[in-house]
Design a protein around this motif. Sequence first.
Motif, short mmCIF file in Angstrom:
data_model
loop_
_atom_site.label_atom_id
_atom_site.label_comp_id
_atom_site.label_asym_id
_atom_site.label_seq_id
_atom_site.Cartn_x
_atom_site.Cartn_y
_atom_site.Cartn_z
N VAL A 299 11.84 1.78 10.68
CA VAL A 299 12.34 1.49 9.16
C VAL A 299 10.96 1.82 8.45
CG1 VAL A 299 13.18 -0.14 7.56
CG2 VAL A 299 13.92 -0.24 9.83
N PHE A 300 10.89 2.59 7.45
CA PHE A 300 9.89 3.00 6.72
C PHE A 300 10.12 2.69 5.50
CE2 PHE A 300 9.84 5.48 10.77
CZ PHE A 300 8.67 5.51 11.22
N SER A 301 9.16 2.28 4.70
CA SER A 301 9.36 1.78 3.30
C SER A 301 8.13 2.75 2.67
CB SER A 301 8.94 0.44 3.03
OG SER A 301 8.99 0.10 1.63
N VAL A 302 8.43 3.39 1.59
CA VAL A 302 7.48 4.29 0.95
C VAL A 302 7.47 3.92 -0.51
CG1 VAL A 302 6.82 6.68 0.45
CG2 VAL A 302 7.79 6.09 2.54
N LEU A 303 6.24 3.73 -1.19
CA LEU A 303 6.26 3.71 -2.63
C LEU A 303 5.75 5.12 -2.95
CD1 LEU A 303 6.09 2.16 -5.35
CD2 LEU A 303 3.61 1.87 -5.01
N HIS A 304 6.80 5.82 -3.74
CA HIS A 304 6.60 6.93 -4.37
C HIS A 304 5.86 7.30 -5.38
CE1 HIS A 304 9.52 10.75 -4.23
NE2 HIS A 304 8.16 11.24 -3.86
N ASP A 305 4.61 7.68 -5.27
CA ASP A 305 3.73 7.89 -6.49
C ASP A 305 3.21 9.10 -6.63
OD1 ASP A 305 2.11 7.74 -4.46
OD2 ASP A 305 0.59 6.09 -5.37
N LYS A 306 3.73 10.34 -5.97
CA LYS A 306 3.29 11.48 -6.07
C LYS A 306 4.38 12.49 -5.57
CE LYS A 306 -0.27 10.85 -3.57
NZ LYS A 306 -0.70 9.82 -2.81
N HIS A 307 4.64 13.53 -5.87
CA HIS A 307 5.63 14.79 -5.18
C HIS A 307 5.40 14.70 -3.57
CE1 HIS A 307 7.17 15.64 -9.09
NE2 HIS A 307 6.17 15.95 -9.32
N VAL A 308 6.27 14.43 -3.01
CA VAL A 308 6.36 14.73 -1.48
C VAL A 308 6.73 16.05 -1.23
CG1 VAL A 308 7.03 14.05 0.83
CG2 VAL A 308 6.33 12.28 -0.92
N THR A 309 5.98 17.07 -0.74
CA THR A 309 6.23 18.46 -0.56
C THR A 309 6.83 18.80 0.98
OG1 THR A 309 4.08 19.07 -0.24
CG2 THR A 309 5.24 19.33 -2.30
N THR B 234 11.09 4.29 -2.76
CA THR B 234 10.98 3.39 -4.14
C THR B 234 10.05 4.33 -5.09
OG1 THR B 234 11.21 1.45 -2.96
CG2 THR B 234 10.62 1.43 -5.27
N GLN B 235 10.62 4.87 -6.22
CA GLN B 235 9.82 5.41 -7.17
C GLN B 235 9.10 4.24 -7.86
OE1 GLN B 235 9.98 8.80 -8.59
NE2 GLN B 235 10.95 9.20 -6.71
N ASN B 236 7.72 4.69 -8.21
CA ASN B 236 6.85 3.78 -9.02
C ASN B 236 7.51 3.68 -10.41
OD1 ASN B 236 5.87 6.07 -10.34
ND2 ASN B 236 3.89 5.95 -9.52
#
Length: 124
Positions: free
Chosen positions: A39-49, A70-72
């Motif tokens: 289970v992974f939780s990511v705070l999305h604060d930049k584009h993931v290419t 989760t978008q910041n």
Amino acid sequence: DKEEIARKRVAQRKANEAAKAAAIPVGGVLELNLALGNVFSVLHDKHVTSITIAGVPASGKSASFTLYITQNSTGGWNMAYPAGVRWPSGTAATFINTANKRNKFVFDTIDGGATWDCAYCGAY
């Protein structure tokens, strides 16, 4: 008996909590290592290419993981899907990049990660 069922539920909850791992995109690349959890939780604060998946068991064994992104508070960040992803409809899910929204995905494989079947569970 009821006590045994309760003990098993507590043990499963603890295992699930231990399996949750934070993943941080570095330079636009998000690496998920299944050896660290499923289970992974990511705070999305930049584009993931790009997303890479490590620690995948050999072909013939199953592996699955859940990914929460989760978008910041700014939002607007986009994400590329990992290589080899298959969608139920044949069309990639629409990623919601609204500020503070959390997208949930469930991935599974039986061929060592060559292909990943993905279910998009929505944005909350």
